[in-house]
Write a protein that holds these residues in place. Structure first.
Motif, PDB file in Angstrom:
ATOM      1  N   ARG A 262       0.910  13.373   6.977  1.00 42.85           N
ATOM      2  CA  ARG A 262       1.441  12.670   5.811  1.00 42.85           C
ATOM      3  C   ARG A 262       1.854  11.256   6.188  1.00 42.85           C
ATOM      4  O   ARG A 262       1.615  10.304   5.430  1.00 42.85           O
ATOM      5  N   ARG A 263       2.461  11.097   7.341  1.00 39.07           N
ATOM      6  CA  ARG A 263       2.909   9.775   7.762  1.00 39.07           C
ATOM      7  C   ARG A 263       1.724   8.841   8.017  1.00 39.07           C
ATOM      8  O   ARG A 263       1.760   7.655   7.662  1.00 39.07           O
ATOM      9  N   VAL A 264       0.648   9.362   8.596  1.00 40.25           N
ATOM     10  CA  VAL A 264      -0.537   8.532   8.860  1.00 40.25           C
ATOM     11  C   VAL A 264      -1.146   8.054   7.552  1.00 40.25           C
ATOM     12  O   VAL A 264      -1.490   6.869   7.393  1.00 40.25           O
ATOM     13  N   VAL A 265      -1.256   8.959   6.588  1.00 36.09           N
ATOM     14  CA  VAL A 265      -1.850   8.581   5.300  1.00 36.09           C
ATOM     15  C   VAL A 265      -0.958   7.595   4.556  1.00 36.09           C
ATOM     16  O   VAL A 265      -1.423   6.599   3.982  1.00 36.09           O
ATOM     17  N   SER A 266       0.333   7.846   4.554  1.00 39.94           N
ATOM     18  CA  SER A 266       1.247   6.952   3.843  1.00 39.94           C
ATOM     19  C   SER A 266       1.287   5.561   4.480  1.00 39.94           C
ATOM     20  O   SER A 266       1.361   4.550   3.778  1.00 39.94           O
ATOM     21  N   ASP A 267       1.209   5.479   5.812  1.00 43.38           N
ATOM     22  CA  ASP A 267       1.191   4.175   6.482  1.00 43.38           C
ATOM     23  C   ASP A 267      -0.045   3.377   6.094  1.00 43.38           C
ATOM     24  O   ASP A 267       0.017   2.160   5.882  1.00 43.38           O
ATOM     25  N   PHE A 268      -1.181   4.044   5.986  1.00 38.56           N
ATOM     26  CA  PHE A 268      -2.396   3.317   5.602  1.00 38.56           C
ATOM     27  C   PHE A 268      -2.331   2.888   4.134  1.00 38.56           C
ATOM     28  O   PHE A 268      -2.808   1.800   3.783  1.00 38.56           O
ATOM     29  N   LEU A 269      -1.775   3.745   3.281  1.00 36.26           N
ATOM     30  CA  LEU A 269      -1.677   3.366   1.872  1.00 36.26           C
ATOM     31  C   LEU A 269      -0.753   2.169   1.676  1.00 36.26           C
ATOM     32  O   LEU A 269      -0.935   1.376   0.746  1.00 36.26           O
ATOM     33  N   LYS A 270       0.228   2.022   2.541  1.00 40.53           N
ATOM     34  CA  LYS A 270       1.127   0.885   2.428  1.00 40.53           C
ATOM     35  C   LYS A 270       0.426  -0.440   2.739  1.00 40.53           C
ATOM     36  O   LYS A 270       0.898  -1.498   2.317  1.00 40.53           O
ATOM     37  N   LEU A 271      -0.687  -0.382   3.470  1.00 36.88           N
ATOM     38  CA  LEU A 271      -1.422  -1.621   3.774  1.00 36.88           C
ATOM     39  C   LEU A 271      -2.096  -2.206   2.542  1.00 36.88           C
ATOM     40  O   LEU A 271      -2.438  -3.391   2.534  1.00 36.88           O
ATOM     41  N   ASP A 272      -2.319  -1.377   1.531  1.00 35.40           N
ATOM     42  CA  ASP A 272      -2.929  -1.821   0.272  1.00 35.40           C
ATOM     43  C   ASP A 272      -4.328  -2.423   0.526  1.00 35.40           C
ATOM     44  O   ASP A 272      -4.679  -3.491   0.033  1.00 35.40           O
ATOM     45  N   LEU A 273      -5.120  -1.700   1.317  1.00 35.10           N
ATOM     46  CA  LEU A 273      -6.507  -2.104   1.552  1.00 35.10           C
ATOM     47  C   LEU A 273      -7.417  -1.314   0.632  1.00 35.10           C
ATOM     48  O   LEU A 273      -7.430  -0.076   0.652  1.00 35.10           O
ATOM     49  N   ASN A 274      -8.174  -2.017  -0.191  1.00 35.82           N
ATOM     50  CA  ASN A 274      -9.126  -1.370  -1.090  1.00 35.82           C
ATOM     51  C   ASN A 274     -10.194  -2.382  -1.457  1.00 35.82           C
ATOM     52  O   ASN A 274     -10.116  -3.579  -1.132  1.00 35.82           O
ATOM     53  N   THR A 275     -11.208  -1.894  -2.149  1.00 31.25           N
ATOM     54  CA  THR A 275     -12.328  -2.763  -2.510  1.00 31.25           C
ATOM     55  C   THR A 275     -11.950  -3.789  -3.566  1.00 31.25           C
ATOM     56  O   THR A 275     -12.688  -4.756  -3.777  1.00 31.25           O
ATOM     57  N   GLY A 276     -10.822  -3.610  -4.239  1.00 34.95           N
ATOM     58  CA  GLY A 276     -10.406  -4.571  -5.254  1.00 34.95           C
ATOM     59  C   GLY A 276      -9.532  -5.684  -4.718  1.00 34.95           C
ATOM     60  O   GLY A 276      -8.998  -6.483  -5.508  1.00 34.95           O
ATOM     61  N   THR A 277      -9.375  -5.783  -3.401  1.00 40.67           N
ATOM     62  CA  THR A 277      -8.536  -6.830  -2.821  1.00 40.67           C
ATOM     63  C   THR A 277      -9.169  -8.203  -3.071  1.00 40.67           C
ATOM     64  O   THR A 277     -10.356  -8.406  -2.811  1.00 40.67           O
TER      65      THR A 277
END
Length: 963
Positions: A262-277
């Motif tokens: 859960r911590r690994v996934v949440s840390d990556f989601l906090k980076l806000d990296l997506n194709t809409g950047t």
């Protein structure tokens, strides 16, 4: 306006009518005057003063504006305007009318003149067209013929282009339709899989909620029972389910792993990296290069199983580059929009889409792990993207570096060939040119690949190239021990005591034949060629050695088998003594021929293998084969060359083995001994040739020229075939020159060297048909087998290049990328096996070639089938020496052009330049993997040309003068 019955208006109207009538009458009179030149009428004085005012200064101009300003009506109009209204208005109207009539008449006249001129031109054209054909000049006939030919050619090209465009459109439409159908099918399958997953997920959620509800009901019931009983305290109820240590540890570990995921996934989601950047290129580059982002992405990719600990940082940067590539494609890829870049963009978008879909489905209920279908899809897209990215990144630099390294190795191979050669004045220039080009290539390779990597690549390539060349043994290794002096003082091999003379080696075959009782049998065991062939082969290859050909080896094996059977039958019939004496005589003669009379070993063998003594022992039945074999096991190691020590040692152990003394064992030992003695005799002959090679090479050209002149004088041969061969090459060169210069203004005529190079390349590189003896010129009769081998090599190189090019296109790989391992395996396959398909159950050569490519690269079933059929077709055409496939035709023509270009180089600088650029030229032709084989062909042709021109140059010059 005035009143209707205004008297002033009536007067003006009357005056205008009178003036009009007068002017009309005057114009008629003028026209009549024009018609009748004898009568002249002058207008009244007041009209003449008005119309011909300033006539002396007036000049009629050709322009419309000038005509209008200087016309009578214009003058009348100006005069009338000055006088005011009334009569002037009417005069102005008349003047305009007259001016209009004058303009119309003048235009009619001009049009009539033009029509008359056009009619005259038309009549002249009709007369010219109707004139007889003979009046047309030669230049006009050529122009008309060229125009007709041009129109026909343009029509043909237009039709061909239209057909090609239509075919391309049809193929494009078919491909598009197939892609759409495939896309629809894949999309439908994905939707079905997603629906199935959603169904299982909803079912799992319902079951989970039901289990929780049942668990809550059970807990409430237990509490109610406890309250009713009253004798159980609250702590006992809470501690009722007692877990073991193992179960508790498993539950704790599961919770810890879930928390970590859960911590690994949440840390990556906090980076806000997506194709809409939508961040800027510089900001996004800095973000993706951040160590925190890289470490977080490494953890997520490792958790998903997309990468391992090896090269994790590099693979993660490659993955993050997909975000930068999709957000800023122009900044990353530049303005290039090739097939490889488009494929890379498509795979990057597919990877990010699958990754984001998988990321949204990670939840506590599935332990933050995707299902097998999602993971398989994501893994496939990740592998495809990383492969495409690596190929795109290394495309240009790797191809360029490999080409320059191949050129460096090619120059090194040439240097190894000429470094010990001191013949000719241009050798030093040739060496300097090779060294200068190598230095230039080395500096370029170091700039691209770095100093350390460049040195490693060059050393490895040179080491592999030198390993592929046959190892040359030194004189001490191949020298038979029997030729060494028996004295204790060491004498050099080049000394007069043991060095053979030129006449000794040239007459070696005659000496061998004179000492033999059966010439045919002797040739099987001592394959010594004639003097002319020997000197010719040594002149072409100074390391030439006598070897057993396949035909000779097969005949010898058959002869050995028949002799073994006859000898066994003779021993059974009681005539074994004759066979024993014959075998001893064979061994004795061959061994004594290797030694000088008076040598201690010569005396020992002569006395021990005395034929009369052996015959008497056989008659008395006291001859011992064990003693004979023991004696041979003692002297053979003293006579053999050092490189045969292991082979002769194994034979001596078999000769000394007395465990089995049967007839079959004895015959087997005897004939192994005979074959070993044949090998020693061949080694001695090769050593004699090697010792005399420098002298023979110097005399080779003169000796061959004298032998050729003697055959001409004796009438054994003529120069008719050579003349036809030379004339054919000259005609081809002249035809090519005429195509380049159809007017025939060329001043440079092909030289004899150019004609010879073209003739030699035509002879050695022809795909249609085998090289028959009647097609070979008399001067190259000794090189027939060599030229046939060059033809086979050219066909093999072309077929391998066509197969690799087809495979690269079907797999959508870069055609400039070199598949050296596949090319090496295919070359070895074609060198050992024929191109023709065998009728046996074993796989054909084409199937073996396809298996080489199939094991090296992953292919879909459709591609496998298409590639297999293509290889079978190409091998079939190559086996028949008839190229009808367009790819084979084009590649063979390019190979032939490249070889001809290198053979046509006249100066040392041109040859070095052609050799250094050979790798790039062959890579552009699709034959980059065959640089070594092509260079070997060029070297062989160059040696043949040098030797042949030195021996037969005067006859070629005579033929050139006659033509």
């Amino acid at each position: 306006m005035g009143a209707p019955n205004d008297p002033e208006k009536d007067v003006a109207h009357t005056i205008g009518s009178i003036a009009t009538n007068n002017i009309t009458t005057h114009v008629e009179n003028v026209n009549m005057a024009d018609q009748n030149d004898d009568q002249t009428y002058a207008p009244p004085a007041h009209l003449a003063a008005r119309f011909y005012r300033n006539r002396a200064n007036a000049r009629r101009k050709s322009s419309a504006a000038s005509s209008r300003r200087n016309s009578l009506s214009s003058a009348q109009s100006h005069t009338s305007s000055r006088r005011g209204s009334g009569v002037g208005c009417q005069s102005n109207y008349v003047a305009q009318h007259l001016r209009r009539a004058s303009i119309i008449e003048s235009r009619k006249a001009r049009l009539a003149d033009r029509a008359a001129h056009a009619e005259q031109v038309r009549l002249r054209a009709a007369l010219a067209k109707a004139a007889p054909r003979g009046s047309i000049s030669v230049s006009e006939e050529r122009a008309l013929a060229a125009q007709v030919a041009k129109e026909k050619y343009l029509a043909k090209v237009a039709a061909a282009c239209a057909e090609e465009v239509a075919r391309a459109k049809r193929i494009a439409e078919e491909v598009k339709e197939r892609k759409l159908v495939e896309e629809a099918r894949v999309r439908l399958e994905m939707e079905e899989r997603h629906a199935e997953v959603e169904k299982r997920r909803s079912e799992y959620q319902r079951n989970l909620q039901a289990r929780r509800a049942r668990r809550a009901d059970s807990t409430e019931k237990k509490l109610a029972i406890v309250e009713e009983l009253g004798d159980v305290d609250e702590e006992a109820v809470e501690d009722e389910p007692v877990l073991s240590e193992e179960a508790a540890s498993r539950r704790i570990q599961t919770a810890w792993r879930l928390s970590r995921k859960r911590r690994v996934v949440s840390d990556f989601l906090k980076l806000d990296l997506n194709t809409g950047t939508k961040a800027d290129f510089d900001d996004m580059t800095a973000l993706l290069a951040n160590s925190t982002v890289i470490s977080t992405t490494i953890g997520l990719l490792t958790q998903l199983g997309l990468q391992d600990a090896d090269n994790a940082a590099l693979n993660t940067k490659t993955f993050l580059s997909a975000y930068l590539m999709t957000a800023h494609p122009v900044a990353v890829l530049g303005k290039r929009t090739g097939a490889q870049e488009q494929d890379l963009m498509a795979k990057a978008s597919d990877l990010l889409t699958n990754f984001e879909n998988t990321l949204t489905r990670l939840a506590p209920w599935n332990s933050y792990a995707p299902n097998s279908t999602q993971l398989e899809t994501l893994s496939q897209s990740y592998s495809s993207y990383t492969s495409a990215f690596a190929a795109w990144r290394l495309q240009d630099s790797s191809v360029l570096i490999e080409g320059m390294v191949a050129s460096f190795v090619e120059l090194d191979a040439i240097w190894q060939t000429v470094k010990d050669d001191s013949r000719g004045d241009g050798i030093n220039d040739y060496r300097e040119g090779i060294r200068d080009n190598q230095v230039m290539l080395l500096s370029r390779i170091r700039k691209l690949a770095g100093a350390d990597r460049a040195d490693t690549l060059i050393k490895k390539a040179i080491r592999e190239s030198r390993k592929r060349r046959p190892k040359r043994r030194n004189a001490a290794e191949v020298r038979p021990r029997g030729v060494e002096p028996s004295s204790s003082n060491e004498v050099d091999v080049s000394g007069a005591e043991i060095e053979p003379t030129t006449s000794d080696v040239l007459n070696l075959s005659e000496a061998i034949s004179s000492q033999s009782t059966a010439d045919v049998t002797r040739k099987l065991f001592t394959p010594m060629p004639s003097n002319r062939i020997l000197t010719h082969e040594l002149a072409i290859d100074k390391d030439y050695k006598l070897t057993d050909s396949s035909e000779t080896s097969a005949l010898r094996d058959d002869l050995y088998r028949s002799i073994c059977a006859a000898m066994r039958q003779g021993f059974e019939d009681g005539s074994g003594n004759l066979w024993t004496v014959s075998a001893a005589e064979n061994v004795r003669e061959k061994l004594l021929r290797m030694l000088k009379p008076g040598n201690s070993m010569h005396t020992l063998i002569r006395d021990t293998l005395d034929l009369d003594s052996i015959d008497r022992q056989c008659q008395a039945n006291v001859f011992s084969y064990d003693g004979f074999f023991g004696f041979m096991a003692n002297i053979l190691p003293k006579l053999c060359a050092p490189f045969r020590d292991a082979e002769i040692g194994a034979l001596c152990q078999q000769l000394q083995d007395t465990s089995d003394s049967g007839l079959d064992k004895m015959i087997d030992k005897l004939f192994k001994l005979l074959r070993a003695v044949d090998a020693l005799s061949l080694d001695y002959t090769n050593f004699m040739m090697m010792s005399a090679a420098p002298t023979l090479i110097k005399e080779a050209a003169g000796y061959e020229a004298r032998a050729f002149a003697a055959d001409l004088d004796a009438g054994k041969i003529t120069l008719e075939g050579t003349k036809r061969w030379w004339q054919s090459a000259l005609n081809h060169l002249s035809a090519e020159a005429d195509r380049r210069d159809p007017e025939g203004h060329r001043l440079d005529h092909p030289t004899a060297a150019k004609i010879y190079a073209r003739a030699l390349v035509d002879l050695a590189m022809e795909s249609n048909g085998a090289l028959e003896p009647d097609l070979i010129p008399e001067t190259l009769a000794l090189d027939l087998d060599r030229l046939r081998g060059l033809r086979r090599q050219a066909v093999q190189i072309t077929v391998i290049g066509a197969v690799l090019l087809t495979a690269k296109n079907l797999l959508k790989r870069d055609v400039r990328a070199q598949w050296k391992n596949e090319a090496s395996r295919l070359w070895q396959l074609l060198s050992n096996e024929s191109l023709e398909s065998s009728g046996s159950e074993e796989p054909s050569t084409a199937q073996k070639a396809f298996s080489i490519l199939e094991t090296a690269h992953n292919m879909p079933p459709a591609t496998k089938q298409q590639l297999s059929s293509t290889i079978t077709r190409l091998f079939g055409q190559a086996a028949g020496s008839r190229f009808s496939d367009p790819v084979l035709k084009v590649m063979f023509q390019r190979l032939r052009t490249h070889v001809l270009m290198r053979m046509s180089a006249s100066t040392s600088s041109e040859r070095v330049r052609a050799a250094s650029s050979a790798s790039d030229a062959l890579t552009s032709c699709g034959l980059g993997e065959m640089v070594t084989q092509v260079s070997s062909m060029v070297d062989t042709l160059d040696k043949v040309r040098t030797v042949d021109w030195q021996a037969h140059g005067r006859w070629y010059e005579q033929i050139a003068v006659q033509n």
